[in-house]
Design a protein around this motif. Structure first.
Motif, PDB file in Angstrom:
ATOM      1  N   ALA B 110       0.858  -1.173   0.000  1.00 65.13           N
ATOM      2  CA  ALA B 110       0.000   0.000   0.000  1.00 65.13           C
ATOM      3  C   ALA B 110       0.899   1.229   0.000  1.00 65.13           C
ATOM      4  N   THR B 111       0.432   2.279  -0.589  1.00 66.49           N
ATOM      5  CA  THR B 111       1.197   3.508  -0.532  1.00 66.49           C
ATOM      6  C   THR B 111       0.805   4.255   0.734  1.00 66.49           C
ATOM      7  N   VAL B 112       1.728   4.458   1.577  1.00 67.46           N
ATOM      8  CA  VAL B 112       1.425   5.180   2.803  1.00 67.46           C
ATOM      9  C   VAL B 112       2.478   6.254   3.003  1.00 67.46           C
ATOM     10  N   THR B 113       2.168   7.155   3.876  1.00 64.17           N
ATOM     11  CA  THR B 113       3.164   8.171   4.182  1.00 64.17           C
ATOM     12  C   THR B 113       4.337   7.487   4.849  1.00 64.17           C
ATOM     13  N   LEU B 131       1.599   3.108  10.445  1.00 63.53           N
ATOM     14  CA  LEU B 131       0.234   2.629  10.673  1.00 63.53           C
ATOM     15  C   LEU B 131       0.291   1.638  11.824  1.00 63.53           C
ATOM     16  N   PRO B 132      -0.842   1.392  12.470  1.00 58.47           N
ATOM     17  CA  PRO B 132      -0.833   0.302  13.447  1.00 58.47           C
ATOM     18  C   PRO B 132      -0.794  -1.030  12.700  1.00 58.47           C
ATOM     19  N   THR B 164      -0.636  -4.100   7.886  1.00 63.91           N
ATOM     20  CA  THR B 164      -1.893  -3.544   8.389  1.00 63.91           C
ATOM     21  C   THR B 164      -3.021  -4.007   7.494  1.00 63.91           C
ATOM     22  N   LEU B 167      -2.131  -5.676   4.296  1.00 67.03           N
ATOM     23  CA  LEU B 167      -1.282  -5.018   3.312  1.00 67.03           C
ATOM     24  C   LEU B 167       0.083  -4.791   3.944  1.00 67.03           C
ATOM     25  N   MET B 168       1.110  -5.022   3.130  1.00 65.25           N
ATOM     26  CA  MET B 168       2.466  -4.845   3.621  1.00 65.25           C
ATOM     27  C   MET B 168       2.916  -3.411   3.329  1.00 65.25           C
ATOM     28  N   ASN B 169       3.218  -2.679   4.375  1.00 63.52           N
ATOM     29  CA  ASN B 169       3.630  -1.297   4.206  1.00 63.52           C
ATOM     30  C   ASN B 169       5.118  -1.178   4.495  1.00 63.52           C
TER      31      ASN B 169
END
Lengths: 470, 203
Positions: B110-113, B131-132, B164, B167-169
């Motif tokens: 996933a694209t996360v900050t 993320l948690p 999370t 999804l692997m961040n």
């Protein structure tokens, strides 16, 4: 066993656990929910007659543990276990362990789960049953040591081709090969990934079809006789995750629909299928041909659209069959009427690359009224744990026609309100309102194209102009 | 006693002919609020208020305890070195088959900050959980960890994964320098913003 179940252990969570509990309650069956530590206060835990602790929050220690589920079923003195979808629902070890404890698994026989869970084995079954499959074959990194072998293979299968993991699922281990020179590297990488993810390095090559639609057929079998409950279209997906499903699939004329139904029933009969299942097909839009994809040997997320157009409760039929009875429906009893569309509301943020959004629901309101069904496990105060998938609710709208179902769904989604976590509600409304979706029969690239168009200001301006003209 | 969807539809049909805009129904098991929506139609807010009932000793093993299913469940902790990818069976219901675009590459990122970086005590930069979720030090079970204490990293180096909602961040170092401390064990749960590692910035 031919007597009815008195008590069922529900070995799942979320909306499907709540949905299974509701049918059990209607049938007068007592339910015990097997819940992880993260779900002991969940909505399904409150709906179930009893709750039993399954283990810690992470699924590997709870919902994915055959030992934990089996001992919970024994401790609960359950007659049967309903596995829902995902988790252990298609793992042959669970029915075997339950059988050893004298408990019934509500689902197909373990041997069927092994045949359908292994994609290569499932493909062989489809071939044996005379169902069309895409050109393809198993391939190992060693096979491709000689350059001539790779060229030969890509000639047989055709390019572009998809490298798929035999033990795979959820799009993992999949990669598209367009250039024969890159085949060897793609196979080696996919095989290594498949080994890591599924403990099974086997991969196979299959022709890649685009544009394609994803169409599937719901079947019910009692081990002797197999019938179908019509088809569904699940082409609106992102990275192999379905977002919108409908029944029936739009625009399958010229006998195509009947051929799909027949193919699914033929495969089910070949497998001596017992329980509810879904046969998935890829529809080649350009050629009007369909190909077998896989069998999902369980109840599916999108089963409510089939329930809406047939009037039959698929979970109730699963239980009926698991109780050892012959099918109570004949094919002639299955009458399809109207149209139904389901929209999945997920805790994810499309504005931030679909980043997952766990948290706590602060408030939730859903639509109610004629032709509307909402399957959910969220309410104010409910946590959305980080351990599990992001599905919050399914909103299903039914109408006499596809247009009416679409109008109802859009009006229903306008009345949805979920606070506390980010959701994909706004995106879903845009996807369903778009003229291309309203026309029906979108292909699997619809969502990505929609996102690309929304990200491109020029395209957005054109879309706006288009809407203004309408 | 459970209200079915059909029951709610029947109630709404009745309400439609009445001059009321809201119905608040409370029972010992649930509370259901039906409201007329501004744009027409109705909304429902349901609250299941019944407390969950732990299986009692009549059927379970542990009298009075929140029925733990014997020793097996408690012994079924995560497998050693459990890491992303091992939960292959944890398929969210209906992931579609191989039917579409974007099939190249993996699908789990996933694209996360990026992890936020805050200065902590001794001039060390903290790598925080974006993320948690569940913290993993390696890309898959059995693989070498992304970094060890002492590893040199640039700001963009992937130092860990937080899983999370399946999804692997990727977690990036955020700061160029040397990994000074790794604060969380592999496979441990983390909350959003939790300190995962500390980086000694390059001079």
């Amino acid at each position: 066993m031919t007597h009815g179940f008195g008590r069922v252990l529900v070995a799942n969570r979320g909306e499907i656990a709540a949905r299974v509990i509701r049918t059990c309650a209607r049938l007068g069956i007592e339910t015990v929910l097997a819940a992880s530590d993260a779900d002991l206060d969940s909505v399904p835990a409150r709906l179930a007659d009893k709750v039993i602790r399954l283990g810690p929050g992470p699924a590997s220690a709870s919902y994915l543990s055959v030992e934990a589920v089996t001992s919970a079923a024994v401790a609960a003195r359950a007659d049967a276990v309903h596995p829902g979808y995902g988790f252990l629902s298609e793992n042959a070890r669970l029915p075997r362990a339950l059988a050893a404890a004298g408990i019934t698994f509500i689902g197909p026989a373990p041997r069927t789960l092994e045949l359908t869970g292994d994609k290569l084995a499932a493909r062989e079954q489809a071939v044996a049953a005379g169902i069309p499959v895409l050109p393809g074959e198993q391939v190992t990194p060693e096979d491709l040591a000689g350059a001539a072998t790779g060229a030969e293979l890509t000639r047989r299968v055709g390019l572009p081709a998809l490298v798929k993991a035999a033990g795979g699922g959820g799009g993992r281990g999949l990669r598209v090969v367009r250039d024969p020179a890159l085949l060897s590297a793609a196979v080696a990488m996919a095989s290594a990934e498949a080994q890591a993810a599924f403990g099974d390095p086997r991969v196979y090559l299959e022709r890649y079809v685009a544009p394609a639609r994803h169409v599937e057929v719901q079947i019910l079998g009692d081990g002797e006789r197999v019938i179908h409950l019509g088809d569904r279209d699940c082409s609106v997906q992102r990275r192999y995750q379905k977002l919108i499903e409908e029944a029936p699939a739009p625009g399958l004329g010229g006998g195509l629909r009947e051929r799909l139904h027949q193919a699914a029933v033929t495969l089910g009969a070949h497998l001596r299928y017992q329980g509810a299942g879904t046969v998935e097909f890829l529809l080649d839009v350009a050629r009007g041909e369909f190909y077998f994809l896989e069998v999902n040997a369980r109840v599916q997320v999108e089963h409510p659209v089939t329930e809406a157009v047939t009037g039959h409760d698929i979970v109730a039929e699963q239980i009926w069959i698991a109780e050892g009875r012959p099918l109570r429906l004949a094919q002639a009893d299955v009458r399809l009427s109207g149209h139904a569309i389901e929209c999945r509301l997920n805790a994810e943020d499309p504005e931030r690359g679909f980043s997952p959004s766990p948290g706590t629901i602060t408030s939730a309101a859903f639509p109610a009224g004629p032709g509307i069904r909402v399957d959910t496990h969220v309410q104010a105060g409910a946590p959305v744990p980080p351990h599990y998938d992001s599905l919050l609710a399914k909103v299903i709208a039914q109408g006499a026609s596809r247009d009416q179902a679409t109008d109802r769904l859009l009006a229903a989604l306008a009345r949805c309100q979920i606070s506390g976590v980010q959701t994909n509600l706004a995106l879903q409304r845009a996807l369903i309102a778009a003229p291309e979706f309203r026309r029906g029969g979108v292909d699997t690239s619809y969502l990505e194209r929609h996102l690309a168009d929304s990200a491109d200001p020029t395209a957005t301006a054109e879309t706006r102009a288009g809407v203004a003209r309408d | 006693m459970e209200l079915t969807n059909e029951d709610v539809a029947d109630i709404l049909e009745l309400l439609d002919s009445l001059p009321y805009d809201e119905l608040d129904l409370r029972t010992s098991r649930f509370r259901l609020t039906l409201r007329r929506a501004a744009g027409g139609g109705w909304t429902q807010s349901r609250q299941e208020t019944a407390e969950p009932r732990a299986l009692d000793s009549a059927a379970g093993h542990d009298r009075g305890e929140p029925a733990a299913p014997g020793s097996t469940a408690s012994g079924s902790t995560a497998p050693e070195g459990a890491a992303p990818g091992i939960v292959a069976g944890d398929d969210p219901g209906d992931r579609a088959g191989a039917a579409g675009p974007g099939a190249d590459g993996t699908v789990t990122d996933a694209t996360v900050t990026d992890a936020t970086v805050t200065d902590s005590g001794a001039g060390l930069a903290e790598v925080a959980a974006p993320l948690p979720g569940t913290f993993y030090r390696a890309p898959r079970p059995g693989a070498a960890p992304f970094v060890e204490v002492g590893s040199q990293v640039s700001a963009g180096t992937v130092v860990a994964i937080v899983e999370t909602m399946k999804l692997m961040n990727s977690v990036h170092a955020g700061t160029a320098g040397r990994v000074a401390q790794i604060l969380i064990g592999n496979g441990e749960p983390v909350t959003q913003g939790a300190a995962l590692m500390r980086i000694e910035p390059a001079q």
